[in-house]
Design a protein around this motif. Structure first.
Motif, PDB file in Angstrom:
ATOM      1  N   GLY A  50       3.416   9.204 -10.852  1.00 28.05           N
ATOM      2  CA  GLY A  50       3.325   9.790 -12.641  1.00 28.05           C
ATOM      3  C   GLY A  50       2.448   9.357 -12.994  1.00 28.05           C
ATOM      4  O   GLY A  50       2.400  10.465 -14.529  1.00 28.05           O
ATOM      5  N   VAL A  51       1.064   9.256 -12.489  1.00 30.38           N
ATOM      6  CA  VAL A  51      -0.426   9.100 -12.838  1.00 30.38           C
ATOM      7  C   VAL A  51      -1.269  10.208 -12.782  1.00 30.38           C
ATOM      8  O   VAL A  51      -1.366  10.197 -10.810  1.00 30.38           O
ATOM      9  N   PRO A  52      -1.814  11.760 -13.721  1.00 26.32           N
ATOM     10  CA  PRO A  52      -2.887  12.222 -12.490  1.00 26.32           C
ATOM     11  C   PRO A  52      -3.686  11.469 -12.302  1.00 26.32           C
ATOM     12  O   PRO A  52      -4.484  10.792 -13.673  1.00 26.32           O
ATOM     13  N   LEU A  53      -4.130  11.114 -11.310  1.00 26.56           N
ATOM     14  CA  LEU A  53      -5.838  10.473 -10.558  1.00 26.56           C
ATOM     15  C   LEU A  53      -7.091  11.713 -10.545  1.00 26.56           C
ATOM     16  O   LEU A  53      -6.991  12.434  -9.872  1.00 26.56           O
ATOM     17  N   ALA A  54      -8.218  11.430 -11.245  1.00 27.32           N
ATOM     18  CA  ALA A  54      -9.196  11.856 -10.934  1.00 27.32           C
ATOM     19  C   ALA A  54     -10.224  11.388 -10.043  1.00 27.32           C
ATOM     20  O   ALA A  54     -10.684  12.474  -9.391  1.00 27.32           O
ATOM     21  N   GLU A  55     -10.155   9.617  -9.348  1.00 32.56           N
ATOM     22  CA  GLU A  55     -10.157   9.718  -8.536  1.00 32.56           C
ATOM     23  C   GLU A  55     -10.194   8.253  -7.951  1.00 32.56           C
ATOM     24  O   GLU A  55      -9.719   7.726  -9.057  1.00 32.56           O
ATOM     25  N   PRO A  60     -13.821  -1.873 -25.332  1.00 34.22           N
ATOM     26  CA  PRO A  60     -12.495  -1.327 -24.325  1.00 34.22           C
ATOM     27  C   PRO A  60     -11.486  -1.684 -24.470  1.00 34.22           C
ATOM     28  O   PRO A  60     -11.588  -2.746 -25.647  1.00 34.22           O
ATOM     29  N   PHE A  61     -10.774  -1.632 -24.588  1.00 30.71           N
ATOM     30  CA  PHE A  61      -8.817  -1.555 -24.207  1.00 30.71           C
ATOM     31  C   PHE A  61      -8.195  -1.957 -23.485  1.00 30.71           C
ATOM     32  O   PHE A  61      -8.073  -1.492 -22.270  1.00 30.71           O
ATOM     33  N   VAL A  62      -7.844  -3.361 -23.347  1.00 29.33           N
ATOM     34  CA  VAL A  62      -6.657  -3.817 -22.072  1.00 29.33           C
ATOM     35  C   VAL A  62      -5.482  -3.866 -22.310  1.00 29.33           C
ATOM     36  O   VAL A  62      -5.142  -4.433 -23.360  1.00 29.33           O
ATOM     37  N   VAL A  63      -5.301  -3.145 -21.465  1.00 25.71           N
ATOM     38  CA  VAL A  63      -3.953  -1.597 -22.010  1.00 25.71           C
ATOM     39  C   VAL A  63      -2.570  -3.011 -20.660  1.00 25.71           C
ATOM     40  O   VAL A  63      -1.554  -3.069 -21.546  1.00 25.71           O
ATOM     41  N   ARG A  64      -2.634  -3.274 -19.948  1.00 22.24           N
ATOM     42  CA  ARG A  64      -2.119  -4.175 -18.425  1.00 22.24           C
ATOM     43  C   ARG A  64      -3.341  -5.494 -17.823  1.00 22.24           C
ATOM     44  O   ARG A  64      -3.918  -4.264 -17.713  1.00 22.24           O
ATOM     45  N   VAL A  65      -2.238  -6.425 -17.756  1.00 21.42           N
ATOM     46  CA  VAL A  65      -2.522  -6.969 -16.791  1.00 21.42           C
ATOM     47  C   VAL A  65      -1.936  -7.558 -15.910  1.00 21.42           C
ATOM     48  O   VAL A  65      -0.727  -7.354 -16.550  1.00 21.42           O
ATOM     49  N   ASN A  66      -2.323  -7.552 -14.657  1.00 23.88           N
ATOM     50  CA  ASN A  66      -1.741  -8.505 -13.564  1.00 23.88           C
ATOM     51  C   ASN A  66      -0.038  -7.575 -13.849  1.00 23.88           C
ATOM     52  O   ASN A  66       1.047  -8.041 -12.994  1.00 23.88           O
ATOM     53  N   ASP A  67      -0.116  -6.092 -13.821  1.00 22.80           N
ATOM     54  CA  ASP A  67       0.969  -5.439 -13.328  1.00 22.80           C
ATOM     55  C   ASP A  67       1.887  -5.064 -12.303  1.00 22.80           C
ATOM     56  O   ASP A  67       1.024  -4.454 -11.188  1.00 22.80           O
ATOM     57  N   HIS A  68       3.216  -5.716 -11.845  1.00 25.16           N
ATOM     58  CA  HIS A  68       3.744  -5.224 -10.757  1.00 25.16           C
ATOM     59  C   HIS A  68       4.959  -4.253 -10.629  1.00 25.16           C
ATOM     60  O   HIS A  68       5.434  -3.921  -9.878  1.00 25.16           O
ATOM     61  N   SER A  69       4.945  -3.619 -12.177  1.00 27.38           N
ATOM     62  CA  SER A  69       6.300  -2.676 -12.498  1.00 27.38           C
ATOM     63  C   SER A  69       6.210  -1.563 -11.107  1.00 27.38           C
ATOM     64  O   SER A  69       5.093  -1.353 -10.317  1.00 27.38           O
ATOM     65  N   ALA A  70       7.584  -0.457 -10.999  1.00 25.92           N
ATOM     66  CA  ALA A  70       7.126   0.167 -10.497  1.00 25.92           C
ATOM     67  C   ALA A  70       7.018   1.565 -10.913  1.00 25.92           C
ATOM     68  O   ALA A  70       6.754   2.703 -10.395  1.00 25.92           O
ATOM     69  N   ASP A  71       6.574   1.985 -12.081  1.00 29.56           N
ATOM     70  CA  ASP A  71       6.181   3.068 -12.490  1.00 29.56           C
ATOM     71  C   ASP A  71       5.237   3.158 -13.605  1.00 29.56           C
ATOM     72  O   ASP A  71       5.293   1.961 -14.255  1.00 29.56           O
ATOM     73  N   LEU A  72       4.254   3.057 -13.615  1.00 29.42           N
ATOM     74  CA  LEU A  72       2.977   3.224 -14.220  1.00 29.42           C
ATOM     75  C   LEU A  72       2.321   4.292 -15.099  1.00 29.42           C
ATOM     76  O   LEU A  72       1.157   4.748 -15.545  1.00 29.42           O
ATOM     77  N   ALA A  73       3.306   5.364 -15.111  1.00 31.87           N
ATOM     78  CA  ALA A  73       3.386   6.545 -16.026  1.00 31.87           C
ATOM     79  C   ALA A  73       3.051   6.419 -17.458  1.00 31.87           C
ATOM     80  O   ALA A  73       2.067   7.312 -18.250  1.00 31.87           O
ATOM     81  N   GLY A  74       3.497   4.720 -17.962  1.00 33.09           N
ATOM     82  CA  GLY A  74       2.915   5.000 -19.140  1.00 33.09           C
ATOM     83  C   GLY A  74       1.876   4.449 -19.961  1.00 33.09           C
ATOM     84  O   GLY A  74       1.500   4.406 -20.674  1.00 33.09           O
ATOM     85  N   ALA A  99       1.086  -0.922  -0.096  1.00 31.12           N
ATOM     86  CA  ALA A  99      -0.249   0.145  -0.363  1.00 31.12           C
ATOM     87  C   ALA A  99       1.255   0.862   0.469  1.00 31.12           C
ATOM     88  O   ALA A  99       0.851   1.989  -1.163  1.00 31.12           O
ATOM     89  N   LYS A 100       2.276   1.463   0.414  1.00 33.16           N
ATOM     90  CA  LYS A 100       2.834   2.621   0.991  1.00 33.16           C
ATOM     91  C   LYS A 100       3.792   1.802  -0.510  1.00 33.16           C
ATOM     92  O   LYS A 100       4.172   3.621  -1.071  1.00 33.16           O
ATOM     93  N   ALA A 101       3.521   1.559  -1.518  1.00 34.29           N
ATOM     94  CA  ALA A 101       4.703   1.547  -2.679  1.00 34.29           C
ATOM     95  C   ALA A 101       3.636   2.297  -3.404  1.00 34.29           C
ATOM     96  O   ALA A 101       4.053   2.794  -4.566  1.00 34.29           O
ATOM     97  N   LEU A 102       2.561   1.950  -3.407  1.00 39.71           N
ATOM     98  CA  LEU A 102       1.551   2.071  -4.466  1.00 39.71           C
ATOM     99  C   LEU A 102       2.148   3.956  -4.557  1.00 39.71           C
ATOM    100  O   LEU A 102       1.326   4.784  -5.676  1.00 39.71           O
ATOM    101  N   VAL A 103       1.785   4.453  -3.245  1.00 49.04           N
ATOM    102  CA  VAL A 103       2.167   6.067  -3.947  1.00 49.04           C
ATOM    103  C   VAL A 103       3.314   6.007  -4.714  1.00 49.04           C
ATOM    104  O   VAL A 103       2.985   7.530  -5.728  1.00 49.04           O
TER     105      VAL A 103
END
Length: 238
Positions: free
Chosen positions: A46-51, A193-207, A37-41
């Protein structure tokens, strides 16, 4: 339409116990889950979240708590994103449930599975897909088609949402893997819908963030897939 980040809650105190927690109250995160949960921050820096929209269960609320606090985000709780109501299976050991005749139905023909005293997996999918599509339409209307938002829920719930986005029958949803704290990404459009990623554990989601529309132009998200596959250009689905 907007882009939704589908987050499974972090590892819970029940995940390693061999017990089906279901909707048992007060099941929170273990030490690994709290670290996730802490790592999620940082992962979503790099991802602007609306909600942020979450299941009402504690483990989901705990997972998004550091992110919500860091960003000052609005957190919307939706009961339709709650865990499967496993009824009489709730709280039982998985090694015992494997011996139940219904176990094989859940594995091979989940659309027909109805848990004794609980709900069916088909009903769960219907409520979850309705919820994600309604929130996506609302957030798109409020923030624009290039908005990104986060949905935090449970493994089977997220797998059913992904199966719908992939155009798969619910009977194939057991082929999808969604680990604790993993991220999957779906970009909804008018046609598909377009499925862009599945089960992703990467550290950077800006893409996963779509590029903003050009100045003076309000461009709708395209429903067209790219023939031959995506070019890799940021923000292009296909």
């Amino acid at each position: 339409m907007a882009t939704v980040i589908l987050l499974r809650h972090g590892r819970s105190t029940a995940n390693g116990s061999g017990v089906l927690a279901g909707r048992t109250p007060k099941v929170g995160l273990d030490d690994t889950g709290r670290a996730q949960a802490k790592a999620l921050v940082e992962r979503l820096a790099g991802v602007p979240l609306a909600e942020v929209v979450v299941s009402p269960l504690l483990r989901c609320k705990n997972t998004v708590a550091p992110l919500v606090a860091e960003r000052g985000l609005t957190r919307t709780v939706d009961p339709r994103l709650s865990e499967v109501d496993y009824g009489e299976w709730t709280g039982r050991e998985l090694k015992a449930l494997v011996k139940e005749p219904l176990w094989r139905v859940v594995q091979a023909h989940p659309s027909a599975a109805v848990f004794p005293g609980g709900e069916g997996l088909a009903g769960m999918q219907a409520r979850a897909v309705a919820a994600v599509r309604e929130h996506d339409a609302r957030i798109s209307a409020e923030h624009g088609d290039h908005a990104v938002w986060l949905l935090c829920s449970h493994g089977d719930v997220l797998k059913s949402i992904l199966a719908d986005a992939l155009g798969q029958h619910l009977d194939s949803f057991q082929r999808i893997v969604v680990d604790p704290a993993s991220i999957s990404v779906v970009r909804y459009t008018e046609v598909r819908p377009f499925v862009v990623r599945v089960n992703d554990h990467s550290a950077d989601l800006a893409g996963v963030v779509p590029p903003p529309p050009k100045r003076g132009r309000k461009k709708k998200t395209s429903s067209d897939a790219e023939i031959g596959g995506s070019t890799g250009q940021k923000g292009r689905a296909g």
